[in-house]
Motif scaffolding. Structure first.
Motif, PDB file in Angstrom:
ATOM      1  N   MET B 788       0.827  -1.197   0.000  1.00 20.10           N
ATOM      2  CA  MET B 788       0.000   0.000   0.000  1.00 20.10           C
ATOM      3  C   MET B 788       0.867   1.257   0.000  1.00 20.10           C
ATOM      4  O   MET B 788       0.570   2.225  -0.707  1.00 20.10           O
ATOM      5  CB  MET B 788      -0.955   0.017   1.202  1.00 20.10           C
ATOM      6  N   ALA B 820      -7.253  -1.547  -0.128  1.00 22.17           N
ATOM      7  CA  ALA B 820      -6.748  -2.540   0.830  1.00 22.17           C
ATOM      8  C   ALA B 820      -7.842  -3.542   1.198  1.00 22.17           C
ATOM      9  O   ALA B 820      -7.605  -4.748   1.251  1.00 22.17           O
ATOM     10  CB  ALA B 820      -6.225  -1.843   2.073  1.00 22.17           C
ATOM     11  N   SER B 872      -2.800  -0.597   6.319  1.00 21.15           N
ATOM     12  CA  SER B 872      -2.850   0.319   5.179  1.00 21.15           C
ATOM     13  C   SER B 872      -3.293   1.724   5.597  1.00 21.15           C
ATOM     14  O   SER B 872      -3.324   2.630   4.788  1.00 21.15           O
ATOM     15  CB  SER B 872      -3.768  -0.237   4.095  1.00 21.15           C
TER      16      SER B 872
END
Lengths: 118, 891
Positions: B788, B820, B872
């Motif tokens: 990410m 995510a 994330s």
């Protein structure tokens, strides 16, 4: 880019280049450039040798003991390496030639079977 | 390299220059300008560097030279990016270390050759019920003797028991020791030499005397050179030490036993009816006989035995297998399951490192592009990149070996005491080879995809500095796939761990049938002639229990109840759920019914208790009454039974008032059933309770059959306290030890502790799976974080534009988080689907929970999604903080 094509051509020549060198040297010793030229000339310029690949091939043949190398002078009067067929190389050439003939004959028969029958 | 080759190569430059010179001259002769001529010559010659390299390759063991080169190059590169290198190596060290640890355990338990000279000819011979073909059932001494007659395949067959914990007395204080009973010829057959003294020669049917292990000799006798001839008192026998065996004789690998009681062989001519099956048989094959041949021969032998002694041998299978497999094969399912689990952990580690490499490859694209432009071949490049991965994985492997040193210790610490010890096994070639193989495989697995991707870079685009977006799109896809795979694998492991933990809590929450809180327990094994002997001249096969046993029981209760902080005290022969119990399993006859045949005699547990036992333990009396003070020797003898016994033997009647007679003594009296108590878990929290009978310790006969003797002189005391403390436990121990010096007092602990120990197997599994799943979760989180963040850094331009066009920070945050969540949802989906196939393999280790437990699945899925979201969140916030002005200025 052209890298991929080049590669194909080298691969095509790899097996046969050794044979062509040996055949060329049957006529007498020669230096690298002369060998390259002879191959091109004798094949009516159909076979384009990538000349760079000639040298690794020569080294390979020396290693196998099929050709020998000696110092000499070129047309330019400079120091040059001359390659010569050894007795072992002569035998190898004979064997490889007959093998090649059988092989190419067989390929030809497969590719043009009709002509054979006519 | 030879000198000729060196000269050839050093002259090659000159030769090529001359070649091109000649070609140029020729071209000029054809009318080209010098410049054209030279270009044409060069073009025709092709790649000079490659020609030189190829020529060089002719003369060298190329791959080796290049490999050394590549390794050097890789090391240089890795040094330049210490953070990347450290993270990658650490990740791999954990993954590989876990694998090496489990493999070491497998090696120690299942693969390593046994330390006996002719170990390849040693086999275990076991009998089994064809209904349970995987079982390795115990055998009797007579079985051992019968099988030893099969001289066509065996040199000899000898028997040994497992370790029995018994009391040893003498010398002022008692001690519990591990005793093995074995045929006197067994050590010799195994090639174990005496260290001191000599092994007894085989005499049929005799008890031949005692040996001690080297370790016990060191520990108990401090290596006393005059130990031979000293008398040891254990259990019901005593005798001089005849032999000290060589060090490290540890047949079952659970730690060397202390004492060996040697037996002569049984008589093979006997039927063996009634000879209990409780030992194991170990055979030595004749030279040149294979295990398969022995199996075939034994099948015939067993058929023959079934004809001669149908009562003992009908419907019994016999199995011959290599000794190591025979002794430890039972653990292979579980160990290989663990190997699969750590394999998954390693896969996640690989995915993580592959991700790191991909990110790194992006920053290296220019370099690689330049190298391709300079004539680097693709295979050569891939090889080089792979070398780098393999260098990494070997560094990880070295770290892994270190990790495994701790890992094995931890494994040993966590494993229950019936698991063979793994920590003592030295690191051997097999472990190194395994780790080596894992390293290579790992290096290829995590290096191949990045290497291929990197080598496929388009020279033109790279050099022009383009292809940012198109290239990184497909790279991002690769990374996404890796993350999905990581999440999926992590989910599978989490489900396994979840199911195991679920099992553990269920096991721990299982009602043992008594209340273990505030209870302290202590075990005592009375020892010495004062309590017990076998000197009844009329019945040599009976043991006599002397009145001091009863006296001790009464006194110990009085004194314990007098201790401050003690509410009540009671005892039973063996505490439920305790290990190494040696209950009496008498048969019995119900008054008014035909006597039961001994072969069909029901197996029940038989315990003598003090009157307060049910109350102290909190075992409810369901009907009738328990055992109480009025049940004295002179009163009518009574018995209380548990629910299981009531249901099994009186399914339709009321058992209370029935009269039964046990067969564990010729002096037993008929007993009336006076009450039914609730079942307790005896042999394991997950096992069904056995039928059990309780009698008053005051209503017992002096003479007992040997099978009952151990129970008669062993007592588990239970003390209900107001407050459990170390001091109290110590004063309990001291009180008992003062009353019975020379006897063994041991196992002073809380009853709660005993219950937890009974759950040790499950806590072992849960701990291991929990550790591995935790590592998997952590690695997956790192993976998600890495991908990410990289994706955000790649898209910072796009994000900036979005915000410049009016997107809110919150929306950008959502954008990243959504990505995510989508990734982890796909991963969870795939993981859940695979778990449906994989978790049933766990089912034999589960209790009270199905392999497809929806709750576990939901919980761990939520956990995993939560963790990925968290991982994330940091990059997402970074995306939301992008300054749109900055982006626009770059435009």
């Amino acid at each position: 880019m052209s890298t991929r094509e080049e590669k194909k051509r080298v691969e095509l020549l790899q097996g046969t280049l050794d044979l062509l060198i040996l055949r060329t040297l049957l006529l007498g010793s020669a230096h690298g450039h002369a060998i390259a030229k002879a191959i091109e000339f004798n094949s009516d310029e159909v076979l384009q040798v990538e000349q760079g690949s000639l040298y690794p091939a020569l080294h390979r043949l020396i290693k196998r003991g099929w050709i020998s190398v000696e110092d000499g002078t070129s047309e330019n009067n400079r120091r040059a390496k001359f390659y010569r067929l050894t007795a072992k190389g002569r035998k190898q050439l004979a064997a490889e030639t007959s093998k090649w003939e059988k092989f190419s004959g067989a390929i030809a028969r497969i590719l043009r079977p009709t002509e054979e029958h006519e | 390299m030879k000198r000729r080759a060196k000269r050839l190569l050093s002259d090659l430059d000159q030769e090529i220059r001359e070649h091109i010179e000649l070609a140029t001259q020729e071209n000029m002769a054809r009318g080209m300008t010098p410049e054209e001529a030279r270009h044409a010559a060069l073009r025709k010659f092709g790649n000079v560097t490659r020609a030189k390299e190829d020529a060089r390759e002719v003369w060298t063991v190329v791959w080796l030279e290049q490999f050394v080169q590549d390794v050097r190059f890789a090391l240089r590169r890795l040094r330049k990016t210490p953070a990347f290198t450290a993270v990658a190596i650490l990740t791999l060290a954990i993954g590989i270390g876990a694998n090496t640890t489990i493999f070491s355990a497998i090696n120690a338990v299942l693969l390593r050759p046994l330390p006996y000279p002719d170990q390849d000819r040693l086999v275990r011979v076991s009998s089994y019920d064809p209904k349970y073909p995987r079982d390795r059932g115990p055998v009797s001494w007579t079985d051992v003797a019968h099988w030893g007659e099969a001289k066509q395949v065996f040199e000899q067959v000898e028997g040994t028991s497992g370790p029995d914990m018994v009391a040893m007395s003498g010398g002022g204080s008692g001690e519990r020791v591990a005793v093995l009973q074995m045929n006197a010829l067994l050590p010799t057959m195994l090639g174990v030499k005496p260290f001191l003294g000599s092994l007894p020669t085989d005499e049929k049917h005799e008890a031949l005397g005692f040996g001690i292990s080297y370790e016990f000799w060191q520990r108990h006798f401090a290596g006393d050179p005059h130990v031979l001839g000293k008398t040891i008192f254990v259990d019901t026998g005593s005798g001089p030490v005849m032999v000290v065996l060589a060090p490290h004789f540890d047949l079952l690998e659970t730690g060397p036993p202390d004492i060996f009681m040697f037996h002569g062989s049984a008589n093979p001519a006997e039927s063996g009816i009634g000879d209990p099956r409780w030992v194991m048989a170990i055979g030595k094959l004749k030279r040149g006989v294979s295990v398969q041949e022995a199996q075939v021969a034994m099948d015939v032998v067993e058929q023959h035995l079934a004809q001669v002694f149908p009562e003992e041998y009908k419907g019994v299978g016999v199995r011959v297998e290599p000794l190591r497999q025979g002794l430890f094969g039972w653990s292979s399912d579980f160990l290989y399951l663990l190997l699969a689990v750590v394999g998954f952990v390693l896969l996640i580690a690989c995915a993580n490192v592959a991700n790191l490499l991909l990110v790194r490859a992006d920053s290296r694209r220019k370099e690689i592009g330049v190298r391709v432009a300079l004539g680097a071949g693709r295979t050569r490049l891939i090889r080089q990149l792979l070398t780098e991965s393999i260098v990494l994985s070997f560094a990880g492997g070295l770290g892994g070996l270190l990790v495994s040193i701790w890992g094995i210790k931890l494994f040993d610490l966590l494993s229950p005491n019936w698991m063979p010890r793994t920590a003592n096994a030295p690191m051997d070639a097999r472990i190194l080879l395994f780790t080596f193989g894992v390293c290579i495989l790992t290096g290829i697995v995590f290096g191949l995809v990045p290497a291929f991707r990197a080598s496929r870079s388009d020279v033109n685009e790279t050099l022009r500095g383009e292809g940012r977006t198109t290239g990184s799109m497909s790279r991002q896809r690769t990374r996404n796939i890796l993350v999905i795979a990581e999440v999926a694998v992590a989910l599978v492991l989490l489900i396994c761990a979840g199911l195991m933990i679920n099992t553990l809590t269920r096991v721990l929450r299982t009602n043992p049938g008594f209340n273990p809180n505030q209870l302290v327990t202590a075990q005592v094994r009375l020892a010495g002639d004062k309590y017990i002997d076998s000197t009844d001249p009329d019945h040599l096969d009976l043991n006599v229990i002397h009145p001091p046993v009863e006296l001790f029981c009464r006194q110990v209760l009085e004194r314990l109840q007098g201790l401050p902080g003690v509410e009540a005290a009671a005892f039973v022969d063996w505490l439920p759920l305790a290990q190494d119990t040696q209950h009496a399993h008498p048969g019995f006859r119900i008054a008014g019914q035909a006597p039961l045949l001994s072969a069909e005699a029901p197996t029940i547990l038989f315990d003598s208790i003090s009157p307060g036992y049910f109350r102290v333990m909190g075992i409810p009396v369901l009907r009738g009454r328990g055992i109480d003070e009025q049940d004295r020797e002179s009163a009518p003898w009574v018995v209380a039974i548990n629910e299981s016994m009531a249901h099994q033997f009186w399914p339709k009647q009321d058992p209370i008032g029935q009269v039964i007679t046990f067969d564990n003594s010729p002096d037993e009296r008929p007993r009336q059933i006076v009450g039914i108590v609730k079942d307790v878990k005896d042999y394991g929290l997950t096992r069904e309770s056995m039928p059990e009978a309780f009698v008053a310790y005051t209503q017992l006969s002096a003479r007992t059959v040997p099978g009952w003797t151990e129970a008669r002189v062993h007592k588990s005391l239970v003390v209900r306290t107001r407050f459990v403390s170390k001091e109290l436990m110590e004063s309990v121990r001291k009180t008992i030890a003062d009353l019975a010096p020379d006897s063994a007092v041991y196992g002073v602990t809380t009853v709660q502790q005993t219950v937890s120990s009974a759950a040790r197997v499950w806590s072992f599994f849960s701990q291991l799976l929990g550790i591995f799943a935790g590592v998997a979760l952590l690695l997956a989180a790192i993976g998600v974080y890495g991908v990410m963040s990289y994706s955000v850094s790649q898209r910072s331009h796009e994000m900036g534009l979005r915000m410049a066009l009016g997107a809110q920070r919150r929306q950008v945050l959502g954008l990243v988080l959504r990505q995510a969540v989508i990734l982890s949802l796909i991963g969870v989906g795939i993981g859940a689907a695979s778990s449906f196939v994989l978790t049933p393999m766990l089912s034999e280790f589960l209790y009270g929970v199905k392999p497809h437990d929806a709750l576990t699945l939901t919980l761990v899925s939520l956990l995993l999604i939560g963790v990925t979201l968290f991982a994330s969140y940091v990059p997402a916030r970074r995306a939301a903080r992008i300054d749109p002005m900055e982006t626009l200025r770059h435009e």
